[in-house]
Design a protein around this motif. Structure first.
Motif, mmCIF file in Angstrom:
data_model
loop_
_atom_site.group_PDB
_atom_site.id
_atom_site.type_symbol
_atom_site.label_atom_id
_atom_site.label_comp_id
_atom_site.label_asym_id
_atom_site.label_seq_id
_atom_site.Cartn_x
_atom_site.Cartn_y
_atom_site.Cartn_z
ATOM 1 N N LEU A 112 -81.926 -52.788 -80.657
ATOM 2 C CA LEU A 112 -82.296 -51.365 -80.980
ATOM 3 C C LEU A 112 -83.380 -51.157 -81.891
ATOM 4 O O LEU A 112 -83.522 -52.128 -82.552
ATOM 5 N N PRO A 170 -86.168 -44.844 -83.478
ATOM 6 C CA PRO A 170 -85.042 -45.736 -84.129
ATOM 7 C C PRO A 170 -83.741 -44.985 -83.362
ATOM 8 O O PRO A 170 -83.705 -43.794 -83.013
ATOM 9 N N GLY A 171 -83.223 -46.189 -83.298
ATOM 10 C CA GLY A 171 -81.679 -45.789 -82.486
ATOM 11 C C GLY A 171 -81.699 -46.246 -81.214
ATOM 12 O O GLY A 171 -80.486 -46.085 -80.380
ATOM 13 N N GLU A 172 -82.971 -45.891 -80.413
ATOM 14 C CA GLU A 172 -83.171 -46.284 -78.990
ATOM 15 C C GLU A 172 -83.067 -47.770 -78.618
ATOM 16 O O GLU A 172 -83.461 -48.468 -79.261
ATOM 17 N N ARG A 227 -84.968 -50.155 -85.175
ATOM 18 C CA ARG A 227 -84.462 -49.888 -86.485
ATOM 19 C C ARG A 227 -85.569 -48.611 -87.068
ATOM 20 O O ARG A 227 -86.553 -48.664 -86.785
ATOM 21 N N ASP A 228 -84.987 -47.827 -87.872
ATOM 22 C CA ASP A 228 -85.885 -47.056 -88.920
ATOM 23 C C ASP A 228 -86.636 -47.833 -90.163
ATOM 24 O O ASP A 228 -87.414 -46.997 -90.692
#
Length: 151
Positions: free
Chosen positions: A37, A88-90, A39-40
């Motif tokens: 994934l 982020p999160g994808e 991250r931010d």
């Protein structure tokens, strides 16, 4: 067994891909999946932009896949790697391996990810939350060290 290798802009359905790998295959005792994934980076990253060299990326992933198939008795294998702007999160990457027993499936999945991180020709550029231009992401020494244990 014909492995699945896709490099694509669109997202993928993890549950569908895992189910497809083992569907109608009673000899499969383990399906291992890894999903990477975006991250931010503690809120600093608004997106990661992945670029690749079409054809070359698939070819190099194919070489790594063939190495995995030569090392472990796999009954199924899927690698999907996305490109384009990913938030982020994808999801970025999926590695799914199927085998009669879990040890081979786990080891092959880990091997594939270690080598995808170091050999697949993708370039990553950060887009920052404050709107400023980010940098191209450099290779990490830890990724090289992880891949080194398979040599």
């Amino acid at each position: 067994m014909q492995p699945t290798i896709r490099v694509q802009r669109q997202d993928f359905d993890l549950a569908h891909e895992a189910a497809r790998l083992g569907e109608g295959r009673p000899e499969i005792g383990a399906v291992v999946t890894f999903t990477g994934l975006c991250r931010d980076e503690q809120g600093q990253l608004s997106a990661l932009e992945l670029e690749h060299y079409p054809g070359m990326a698939e070819e190099e992933i194919g070489r790594v896949v063939q190495e995995a198939l030569a090392r472990w008795p796999l009954l199924g294998l899927t690698v999907i790697h996305r490109f384009g702007v990913i938030r982020p999160g994808e999801r970025i990457v999926l590695v799914a391996t199927a085998a009669t027993h879990r040890a081979a499936a786990f080891a092959a999945a880990e091997f594939l990810m270690d080598f995808l991180k170091t050999r697949a020709p993708f370039w990553k550029k950060t887009h920052l939350s404050d709107g400023s231009a980010g940098d191209w992401v450099a290779a990490h020494e830890a990724d090289e060290d992880a891949a080194g244990r398979w040599r």
